[in-house]
Every structure is written in structure tokens, then in C-alpha cells.
Design a protein around this motif. Structure first.
Motif, PDB file in Angstrom:
ATOM      1  N   THR A 167       0.975  -1.496   0.501  1.00  0.00           N
ATOM      2  CA  THR A 167      -0.020  -0.456   0.336  1.00  0.00           C
ATOM      3  C   THR A 167       1.136   0.785   0.040  1.00  0.00           C
ATOM      4  O   THR A 167       2.366   1.390   0.180  1.00  0.00           O
ATOM      5  CB  THR A 167      -1.104   0.288   0.768  1.00  0.00           C
ATOM      6  OG1 THR A 167       0.118  -0.034   2.577  1.00  0.00           O
ATOM      7  CG2 THR A 167      -1.760  -1.637   1.258  1.00  0.00           C
ATOM      8  N   GLN A 270       1.658   4.164  -3.897  1.00  0.00           N
ATOM      9  CA  GLN A 270       1.979   2.616  -3.108  1.00  0.00           C
ATOM     10  C   GLN A 270       4.237   2.460  -3.692  1.00  0.00           C
ATOM     11  O   GLN A 270       4.064   3.603  -4.239  1.00  0.00           O
ATOM     12  CB  GLN A 270       1.638   1.689  -3.989  1.00  0.00           C
ATOM     13  CG  GLN A 270       1.399   1.614  -5.857  1.00  0.00           C
ATOM     14  CD  GLN A 270       0.885   0.385  -6.287  1.00  0.00           C
ATOM     15  OE1 GLN A 270       1.148   0.668  -7.287  1.00  0.00           O
ATOM     16  NE2 GLN A 270       1.004  -0.211  -5.644  1.00  0.00           N
ATOM     17  N   TYR A 321      -4.794   5.202  -4.401  1.00  0.00           N
ATOM     18  CA  TYR A 321      -5.531   5.422  -2.813  1.00  0.00           C
ATOM     19  C   TYR A 321      -6.248   6.795  -2.980  1.00  0.00           C
ATOM     20  O   TYR A 321      -5.535   7.013  -3.401  1.00  0.00           O
ATOM     21  CB  TYR A 321      -4.506   4.981  -2.008  1.00  0.00           C
ATOM     22  CG  TYR A 321      -4.198   3.284  -2.031  1.00  0.00           C
ATOM     23  CD1 TYR A 321      -5.073   2.340  -1.369  1.00  0.00           C
ATOM     24  CD2 TYR A 321      -3.529   2.822  -3.050  1.00  0.00           C
ATOM     25  CE1 TYR A 321      -4.765   0.927  -1.240  1.00  0.00           C
ATOM     26  CE2 TYR A 321      -2.513   1.400  -3.056  1.00  0.00           C
ATOM     27  CZ  TYR A 321      -3.769   0.537  -2.326  1.00  0.00           C
ATOM     28  OH  TYR A 321      -3.050  -0.817  -3.117  1.00  0.00           O
TER      29      TYR A 321
END
Length: 520
Positions: A167, A270, A321
């Protein structure tokens, strides 16, 4: 019964005195010195398992017990080898660098506290990724972990060895914010704002006042970390991205030169990892389904495997994200840039909060399936990692791959490699998959590994972590100014740990008392 492993200068009688002292301090149920105990803490992935046998282990469950262990170790000059959970596969698992050391198994220390307002987990070393994930789920906390490919391990242990997840919080060591450490003299210290009585900012500001010590306890042997604050990522509103496959080995250059700028500018937050076909295939099939020929796989066999599973020579998963509208705009840029380098396959993916979630490392879900790769050859499988640091430069990445691939072929090994992006660097992670039952192949591994280190060193690339067998070799490769960094590390080591009890040899750092144990 195997020969009892003893640290330098020890007799069986002295070891028995140490065991009895541990039992008096901890209770017999937390002291493990039987043959089966020693077998349990060996590294089954090591080339030479006999090189790293512990003399026993202890299992504290409180900070006070860790302090008692350190006091006894100083009394007897007993080397200790702290582990969090001992799941650092490919780098030594739970075994000590110095044979005969006592393993300090911290896996019983499993307390979790959580600051939901700020996304800070305060945890002990025994807390694994599955443990913390289950805690978040059970308490309905909307935060995601950054899990590595093997999530059996410790959250703290992974961060302390600079492990990497999937992530935007993937560089796990960067998200430590304040440690609690038992020093080699038994004193307890808290770093950063933890040194300020009553501060409620210990997990919020990583520096405090004066020198920043968090990173001094990363990959070092300056103390035993008993607690840490770890920042977690708040669950995003949406996730978008694509899984992309490329057809030729030479496509690595274009991939690095395309993805690198997107990572550096922050469009990709990420840590994407470009992996070759075997990274995917080794968890889907085994070598004996395709050939019984010795040596590295031929291009024809590789092509047949790729065709069955519809995978490229290289593949990469890219994720965005954040807020949905921002991700949609960023995706258009990502799609355009990837399109310019002509992938063979693009598979888009998207998720919005409230929808069923993909359970993968990209959503902070623990996993262990990548360890399936150790079954590739059959027999007792394992792997060792060779992982130099490179710049984000396509020509240099391709040249490094070509050198490494040639070495794999030279030594008759099937190549599994990847290139993971930091903000400014690449980690070239190469898995040397082994079959412990193939004596001929195992006899080549040490020479093979040393050749890879020498090749990388000649081109200015050093490893970021390594197996126990090669800590001295890798530390020695950082040779600027007559190994000034190693001398600095050992000056600090001798000042903090004059008896040389905490993890002697860790990261090539040896106390003066045991300097003769250094290997080439």
C-alpha cells in the motif's frame, strides 16, 4: 542427540548454570533448552543449517522479564539473539548468527493499543500481521495494514528489517514513530516523544529532541525493542488501478522509465513491484509439470508456462488510493502513460467504499500464498533473497537484470526476480529458490550468491538486507573509507554493549569481545 552448540568460551556446565538462572527468573515454562527446542529455532532455509544452531531459547512475556534476561546474560557473557516471531524466511528465520546463542523469543508479547483518532497502533513484538488485522476487524476500525508477502511475521519485526508491503505505507520502517527498547545494560528507554513524561504525542511526532534513535535500532544490535508505535493508513474512499503484463525481458527498461516518474511525482504513492513470470507461476504450478531437464529452463518451456497462465515475462500491479474523483483523474494519466509503452495486457480494477473488497495485499489483507514458491523444485524447498538497491533508471535496471539472469543460467537456476519501487530507488529482489534434497544444486548456492554480490558491488549496488550467512560479506561490501560505517557501528556497539551480549554479528556488527567470529 546432536552435539550441544555452545557459544565461544562456554562449557556445558556453564550453559547449565545459565539455564538455571533463566528458570529462576522466568519460571521453567518459559525456558527451552531441550534438543527439540533447539531444533525448533533452527533455520531450515539456510544453506548450512549447522552453522546457526542455538543453545536454547527463552520466552519472556513482559518487559521486566526481558530486563531480567539481559541482566543474566551480562552476568555470564551469554550471547542473546532476539526475535519477534521468527518468520523472516529467506533471511534467517529464528536462528542466531552466532551458533550457541540463546534465542529471546518475543512472540508471547502480544499487547495491542490503538489510537483511532490518529491511526496509531502501539504494539509489542509478538503481534503479527494477522493479529493486528483481526484486531482492526473485530473493533470495526477503518484502517489498512501494509502487509508483506509473508504475513505470518511480526509487524514490528518486519519494520525493523526494512520489510516492504503493497500500500502507500509500503516502506514499513518509515512508519515507525517511537520505540520502547531494553538496552544491553537492562535499562529501559523510549525514543522520540516517549522520552517526555506525560506526552500524548509519542506516536505522532517521530523525532523528539536531539538525535533520532528509531532508525538506530533498525537492522542493528543495540537493544531489544519491546514496543513500537506504527502508523496505519486510513481506509480510502476508493481504490483504482490496473494489473499490467509485458511480453519481453527487454520491456523492463520502459516499465522502469514509465513508472519511476509517476512514483516520484506522487501520482503513484504505493510501492509497486515489477515481477517476472516465475513470481506468478511458482504459486500456480511446479517445475516437474513442465520438464525433467536439469539446468535453467529453456525459453520454449518458459513460453509454454506463460501461455497457459496468460502472463507476461514481466508483470506489475499499479494502484491509486484516495478520494474517488481524484483517483478517476489520476487513472486517466496512468492509463495514458502505460499505454505509451505498449503492454501485452491491461486488466483494470476499481473499488469504492461500501462495495465488496478485494482481499489482497493492496487492501492491507494478510497473506502467505507467495511462500508457495518454495515448492517449485520439489523436495524440501526454501529460498534466499539477494536484494541490491538501484536507482530508478531503466537502462541500469535492465543491465542489472541481464547480469543477474546470466548468473542464474550459469549456475543452472530458474530466475525469480522483481524490482520494487521506493520514492527514489529500486530494490531488485531476487529469490534463489532451493531444494534442500538436491545435494549437487545446494553445493553451488554459496558460490552463486557470492558471485551476485560481487557483480552488484562492481557496479555500485549494495544489498538492503541479507541472510545470516552473508551479513559479514554484505557489511564488508559497504567499504567506503576503509569501512568507516562498520567501524562507526561497532564503536556504538561497544559503548552500549561492552559485554557483547545482544545479537553479536547482526548486520555484520561485532562486539570487540567476539570480533574473531567475523566471517568473510
Amino acid at each position: 542427540m546432536e552435539e550441544l552448540p555452545l557459544p565461544p568460551g562456554f562449557t556445558a556446565r556453564k550453559l547449565d548454570q545459565v539455564r538455571k538462572a533463566f528458570e529462576a527468573a522466568l519460571g521453567a515454562d518459559k525456558v527451552f533448552f531441550e534438543d527439540l527446542d533447539r531444533l525448533t529455532y533452527q533455520d531450515k532455509f539456510a544453506i548450512d543449517e549447522d552453522a546457526h544452531h542455538p543453545s536454547g531459547a527463552v520466552g519472556p512475556t513482559t518487559v521486566e522479564e526481558v530486563q531480567a534476561i539481559v541482566k543474566i546474560a551480562n552476568q555470564f557473557a551469554m550471547p542473546l539473539w532476539p526475535i519477534s516471531r521468527g518468520k523472516n524466511f529467506g533471511y534467517g528465520t529464528s536462528a542466531p548468527e552466532l551458533a550457541g546463542s540463546v534465542v529471546v523469543d518475543l512472540s508471547g508479547m502480544k499487547k495491542i493499543e490503538f489510537d483511532a483518532a490518529n491511526g496509531v497502533a502501539t504494539i509489542e513484538p509478538g503481534v503479527g500481521f494477522y493479529d493486528l488485522y483481526d484486531y482492526l476487524q473485530a473493533n470495526g476500525l477503518p484502517f489498512w495494514l501494509s502487509t508483506p508477502g509473508n504475513s505470518w511475521g511480526s509487524v514490528i519485526g518486519n519494520a525493523l528489517d526494512r520489510g516492504v508491503g503493497y500500500t502507500p505505507y509500503g516502506e514499513n520502517t518509515k512508519f515507525l514513530c517511537g520505540l520502547e527498547v531494553v538496552l544491553p545494560n537492562g535499562e529501559l528507554v523510549r525514543t522520540g516523544m516517549g522520552a517526555f513524561d506525560g506526552a500524548d504525542t509519542w506516536g505522532l511526532y517521530p523525532f523528539g529532541f536531539g538525535p533520532g534513535w528509531d532508525q538506530m535500532f533498525v537492522q542493528s544490535n543495540f537493544g531489544i525493542v519491546t514496543k513500537a508505535n506504527v502508523w496505519l493508513m486510513e481506509e480510502p474512499e476508493s481504490l483504482m488501478g490496473m494489473d499490467v503484463e509485458f511480453d519481453r525481458p527487454e520491456d523492463l527498461k520502459a516499465m522502469v522509465d514509465c513508472i519511476g516518474p509517476l512514483r516520484r511525482e506522487g501520482l503513484l504513492r504505493q510501492s509497486p513491484s515489477i515481477g517476472n513470470w516465475l513470481r506468478a507461476a511458482s504459486i500456480l504450478t511446479t517445475r516437474d509439470e513442465w520438464t525433467d531437464q536439469p539446468g535453467a529452463l529453456s525459453d520454449d518451456v518458459i513460453d509454454a508456462i506463460r501461455k497457459r497462465f496468460n502472463i507476461g515475462w514481466w508483470g506489475v500491479s499499479l494502484r491509486l488510493y484516495g478520494r474517488e474523483e481524484m483517483n478517476k483523474a489520476a487513472y486517466k494519466v496512468l492509463e495514458s502513460e502505460i499505454g505509451k509503452i505498449k503492454p501485452m495486457l491491461v486488466k483494470p480494477t476499481s473499488w469504492v467504499k461500501g462495495q465488496p473488497m478485494e482481499r489482497s495485499g493492496f487492501t492491507g489483507t494478510p497473506m502467505t500464498f507467495p511462500l508457495q514458491n518454495v515448492n517449485w523444485y520439489g523436495g524440501r524447498g526454501g529460498h534466499i533473497g539477494f536484494s541490491p538497491i538501484l536507482p530508478q533508471d531503466g537502462d541500469k535496471a535492465l543491465a542489472q537484470f541481464q547480469r543477474t539472469y546470466a548468473r542464474y543460467k550459469e549456475y543452472g537456476m530458474d530466475y525469480q526476480g522483481s524490482f520494487a519501487f521506493g520514492e527514489r530507488h529500486l530494490i531488485n529482489v531476487n529469490a534463489m529458490i532451493i531444494d534442500k534434497d538436491d545435494d549437487a544444486k545446494m553445493a553451488k548456492i554459496d558460490t552463486f550468491f557470492r558471485a551476485l554480490v560481487a557483480d552488484a558491488k562492481a557496479n555500485g549496488y549494495g544489498e538492503y538486507r541479507t541472510h545470516l550467512d552473508y551479513m559479514d560479506l554484505v557489511a564488508g561490501s559497504y567499504g567506503w573509507n576503509n569501512n568507516a560505517l562498520r567501524r562507526l557501528n561497532e564503536t556504538v556497539k561497544n559503548a552500549l554493549d561492552p559485554n557483547g551480549i545482544i545479537a553479536p554479528g547482526k548486520s555484520g556488527i561485532w562486539p570487540s569481545r567476539l570480533a574473531g567470529e567475523r566471517k568473510s
